[in-house]
Design an enzyme around this catalytic site. Structure first.
Site, PDB file in Angstrom:
ATOM      1  CD  GLU A  41     -13.277  27.045  -7.221  1.00 13.48           C
ATOM      2  OE1 GLU A  41     -13.798  27.977  -6.555  1.00 13.48           O
ATOM      3  OE2 GLU A  41     -12.723  27.220  -8.322  1.00 13.48           O
ATOM      4  CG  HIS A  77      -9.844  29.906  -7.226  1.00 12.22           C
ATOM      5  ND1 HIS A  77     -10.042  30.784  -8.255  1.00 12.22           N
ATOM      6  CD2 HIS A  77      -8.563  29.491  -7.321  1.00 12.22           C
ATOM      7  CE1 HIS A  77      -8.938  30.888  -8.973  1.00 12.22           C
ATOM      8  NE2 HIS A  77      -8.015  30.109  -8.423  1.00 12.22           N
ATOM      9  CG  HIS A 117     -10.843  34.552  -9.672  1.00  6.99           C
ATOM     10  ND1 HIS A 117     -11.170  33.237  -9.837  1.00  6.99           N
ATOM     11  CD2 HIS A 117     -10.326  34.986 -10.868  1.00  6.99           C
ATOM     12  CE1 HIS A 117     -10.876  32.878 -11.092  1.00  6.99           C
ATOM     13  NE2 HIS A 117     -10.358  33.913 -11.724  1.00  6.99           N
TER      14      HIS A 117
HETATM   15 ZN   LIG Z   1     -11.810  31.741  -8.686  1.00  6.93          ZN
END
Ligand SMILES: [Zn+2]
Ligand SMILES: *[C@@H]1O[C@H](CO)[C@@H](O)[C@H](O)[C@H]1NC(C)=O
Ligand SMILES: *[C@@H]1O[C@H](CO)[C@@H](O)[C@H](O)[C@H]1NC(C)=O
Ligand SMILES: *[C@@H]1O[C@H](CO)[C@@H](O)[C@H](O)[C@H]1NC(C)=O
Ligand SMILES: *[C@@H]1O[C@H](CO)[C@@H](O)[C@H](O)[C@H]1NC(C)=O
Length: 414
Positions: free
Chosen positions: A281, A190, A83
């Site tokens: 994350e 992420h 992302h």
């Molecule tokens: Zn992500």
């Protein structure tokens, strides 16, 4: 400390320390090329494909034999920035690269890691998305998606249902890469939360969806892997640092329990590439200001290194291709090879061993003669979801290639 070396170190600095700024494509490329030039014997820089806008998808391999697979040396990978607006992982991986190469031959732990592992590092899977975000922003921005506006973490074939999306070049590049390397362990970095999330992200009742979760037959291993990372990150392990309603006990969650998603990369790795991947994350803020980067490096450095070591954990790998085969119960291990009778063997593990030392056990399968006559074909990506074929078996026990003998690697963590 050895004074001669200390002085040599002061007089001949090999590296101008990497700064804690964001490195855009050009600066990132320059850094990676520099590292590859300065550390030729332990690195291999290559691009696995191009983004929609033609940017290279760089991978730097670090290892004693960085250019190709060697028997007994498992393949590990880190992928960040899929992302484009989740930027912390991208910079952390550049710092990890620097940390690894500059400590080879100096720090015993890192040297051992480089000796025993082939570490593939991809700082950015979505360079177009990253370049599309103009400035730090804690929340969702358009750069999350690739240039064609596809979310790459919804773009893979799905194990449970048909994922009717147009496959993007970044995704194709990863799928091709997974076929050319026999990865055993991986993490996907992420931002936007603080948690280590493990497969599955999607599911069916047989995997536990009626109980709001979706577990693999290797759930014990996945939980252990996620805990290995989270427990060494002082903020992640607290489990509720992003001040939202979501509590993650010990900083760990099953992907589906958090929220189900279709076409994610970690499920794909597990089902189609027999690679154990978790999703990390790393920051509540997706794209924090640069001043915060040293703080994130500090919080994640020990976890990033400890997680790589887990590639040596409790796995059986075939000598030819190093595909993992899970051992269900030690000391008796069933070795299963598709198309052949299961083979039972005893594995003896000595109690007083070092924590980070692997036991290698070669097992010569008794039906070797038959295997010689079977042509080796490349496993192709099935269109039909695979899950129906593996109700209670680890996906890692479905190697696409044939074995001649296997090796058991077991780490002593008790
Ligand atoms: Zn992500
Ligand atoms: C590579 O070596 C050159 C020359 O010694 C040095 O200027 C540069 O900072 C080094 N870069 C890295 C990333 O090691
Ligand atoms: C790493 O490998 C090198 C060369 O292959 C060897 O000299 C060294 O002793 C090894 N070090 C560790 C810590 O494994
Ligand atoms: C896939 O999506 C396309 C475009 O939305 C649609 O035309 C097609 O029927 C879909 N195929 C399936 C099998 O759902
Ligand atoms: C093994 O781990 C324990 C606990 O984490 C630690 O106290 C011990 O020093 C470690 N032993 C070695 C040989 O690394």
């Amino acid at each position: 400390m050895d004074f001669a070396r200390l002085w040599l170190g002061l007089l001949l600095p090999l590296v101008a320390a990497l700064d804690f700024n964001y490195h855009h494509q050009e600066a990132m490329e320059a850094f990676l090329k520099n590292v590859a030039q300065n550390y030729t014997s332990i690195t291999h820089l290559h691009s696995i494909g191009k983004s929609v806008k033609g940017r290279n998808l760089w991978v730097l391999v670090v290892g004693r034999f960085p250019k190709q697979h060697r028997i007994g040396i498992p393949e590990f990978k880190y992928v960040a920035n899929m992302h484009g607006d989740e930027t912390v992982g991208r910079e952390l991986l550049l710092h990890l690269i620097e940390h690894l190469v500059t400590n080879d031959g100096k720090d015993t732990e890192i040297t051992h890691l480089i000796n025993s592992t082939r570490i593939h590092i991809m700082p950015s899977m979505n360079p177009d998305g990253f370049e599309a975000v103009k400035k730090p922003d804690c929340y969702y921005t358009k750069g999350r998606e690739n240039y064609n506006e596809y979310d790459l973490n919804r773009n893979f074939p799905d194990a449970f249902e048909f994922n009717n999306v147009s496959r993007q070049p970044e995704t194709e590049a990863i799928m091709k890469w997974l076929k050319t390397e026999t990865f055993v362990l991986s993490a996907n970095l992420h931002g936007g939360a603080l948690v280590a999330s493990y497969p599955f992200d999607n599911g069916v009742p047989a995997t536990g969806t009626l109980h709001s979760r979706s577990l693999t037959p290797d759930d014990d291993v996945f939980q252990y892997l996620a805990h290995t990372y989270a427990s060494r990150n002082p903020n992640m392990k607290k489990g509720d640092q992003c001040k939202n309603n979501m509590k993650f006990p010990n900083g760990v969650t099953n992907g589906y329990s958090w929220y189900p998603l279709l076409g994610g990369m970690q499920d794909y790795n597990y089902i189609w590439a027999q690679c154990f991947e978790i999703t990390l994350e790393l920051s509540c803020c997706k794209y924090p200001r640069e001043e915060k980067l040293p703080f994130f490096w500090n919080d994640n450095k020990a976890s990033l290194i400890e997680y790589i070591k887990q590639v040596h954990l409790d796995k059986m790998k075939d000598k030819a291709f190093m595909k993992p085969l899970r051992i269900k119960s030690l000391p008796d291990a069933w070795v299963t090879v598709p198309g052949h009778e299961p083979y039972l063997t005893k594995v003896i593990i000595e109690k007083k061993s070092q924590n980070f030392s692997a036991l290698k056990k070669d097992i010569l399968l008794p039906f070797q003669g038959q295997l010689d006559s079977i042509p080796v074909s490349n496993p192709s990506c099935p269109v039909v979801p695979l899950y129906r074929n593996l109700p209670s078996y680890s996906a890692a026990t479905k190697p696409g290639l044939f074995l001649l003998s296997v090796t058991v690697l077991h780490i002593f963590f008790k």
